[in-house]
Write a protein that holds these residues in place. Structure first.
Motif, PDB file in Angstrom:
ATOM      1  N   GLN A   1       7.318  -1.296  18.866  1.00 46.96           N
ATOM      2  CA  GLN A   1       7.292  -1.701  17.544  1.00 46.96           C
ATOM      3  C   GLN A   1       6.632  -2.907  17.769  1.00 46.96           C
ATOM      4  OE1 GLN A   1       9.339   0.951  14.486  1.00 46.96           O
ATOM      5  NE2 GLN A   1       7.231   1.128  12.682  1.00 46.96           N
ATOM      6  N   PRO A   2       5.234  -3.240  17.010  1.00 53.48           N
ATOM      7  CA  PRO A   2       5.425  -4.507  16.702  1.00 53.48           C
ATOM      8  C   PRO A   2       5.830  -5.260  16.152  1.00 53.48           C
ATOM      9  CG  PRO A   2       3.275  -3.600  15.573  1.00 53.48           C
ATOM     10  CD  PRO A   2       4.892  -2.066  16.088  1.00 53.48           C
ATOM     11  N   THR A   3       6.702  -4.380  15.387  1.00 54.64           N
ATOM     12  CA  THR A   3       6.205  -5.215  13.628  1.00 54.64           C
ATOM     13  C   THR A   3       7.862  -4.839  13.428  1.00 54.64           C
ATOM     14  OG1 THR A   3       5.157  -4.753  11.965  1.00 54.64           O
ATOM     15  CG2 THR A   3       4.675  -6.543  13.203  1.00 54.64           C
ATOM     16  N   TYR A   4       8.288  -5.121  11.992  1.00 51.79           N
ATOM     17  CA  TYR A   4       9.762  -5.111  11.054  1.00 51.79           C
ATOM     18  C   TYR A   4       8.856  -3.663  10.235  1.00 51.79           C
ATOM     19  CZ  TYR A   4       7.647  -8.121   7.494  1.00 51.79           C
ATOM     20  OH  TYR A   4       7.319  -8.524   6.615  1.00 51.79           O
ATOM     21  N   ARG A   5      10.481  -2.723  10.029  1.00 51.79           N
ATOM     22  CA  ARG A   5      10.452  -1.603   9.549  1.00 51.79           C
ATOM     23  C   ARG A   5       9.895  -2.314   8.106  1.00 51.79           C
ATOM     24  NH1 ARG A   5      11.974   0.247  14.531  1.00 51.79           N
ATOM     25  NH2 ARG A   5      14.037  -1.151  13.614  1.00 51.79           N
TER      26      ARG A   5
END
Length: 220
Positions: free
Chosen positions: A153-157
């Motif tokens: 995943q490229p960025t945060y959830r």
């Protein structure tokens, strides 16, 4: 969004670190929420819980598809901060069957793409299948029966309060029965152990490649 076109195409990956990540999850009951115990038939706009969602988590459930929906994607479980798509927190996570079949479409969303996710193979009709989603930092792993799908995943959830639907209000409900829906927060220790495990795996892989290269040089 056209759900028949995955937002992210994930590869089937089964690596050594996968099993190590799972066994290092927090087993504290305070971090587990049993959202559904007995079997329930999915219906449209069915809120089953409101929970504090976390960035790192494990979600598991059992599902028995009993038919298909031909009018569009059909909703299974949808965790949302208050909408369908595609703002941050709208799909965190969410699951549907594709139009006219039981291909499992899944989304986890992140800060730059609220529709981040992909698609798994079709589930068998009238047969129970266990689905498990593990999200740890940038690592996402979906296990459907015996098949494992992984993505980075490229960025945060999203983290915050989530409405949990077993059949959301935006799509027709899937023809299916779900049970044993469990949402588990992952501990910081588990995350660190998972990252360390991945590093060990890569280190071991590099060692094996070096040994092979050395042997080839000796043979020559």
């Amino acid at each position: 969004t056209d759900y028949d076109q995955p937002a992210v195409k994930s590869n089937e990956m089964v690596h050594k670190e996968d099993s190590e990540i799972e066994i290092r999850q927090c087993n504290n009951d305070n971090n587990k929420r049993l959202l559904v115990t007995g079997a329930i038939t999915l219906i449209k706009n069915n809120i089953i819980a409101v929970i504090p969602g976390k960035v790192d988590y494990r979600l598991s459930f059992d599902i028995v598809p009993t038919g298909t929906v031909t009018t569009g994607p059909s909703s299974i479980l949808h965790f949302t901060a208050g909408g369908d798509c595609c703002s941050f927190g709208h799909r965190t996570p969410a699951f549907w069957f594709a139009t006219g079949n039981t291909r499992l479409q899944w989304r986890v969303g992140d800060s730059t793409n609220g529709d981040f996710g992909s698609e798994a193979d079709a589930l068998p009709l009238n047969v129970p299948t266990t689905v498990t989603l593990v999200c740890l930092r940038d690592y996402v792993k979906l296990t459907v029966g015996q098949k494992v799908y992984a993505a980075t995943q490229p960025t945060y959830r999203f983290a915050g309060n989530l409405i949990v639907y077993a059949g959301d209000p935006w799509w027709e409900a899937a023809n299916a029965v779900v049970s044993n829906v469990i949402y588990e927060t992952l501990s910081a220790t588990g995350v660190n152990a998972a990252v360390a495990s991945k590093r060990r795996y890569m280190s071991n892989l590099q060692d094996e490649e070096m040994n092979i290269a050395e042997k080839e040089n000796m043979d020559n």
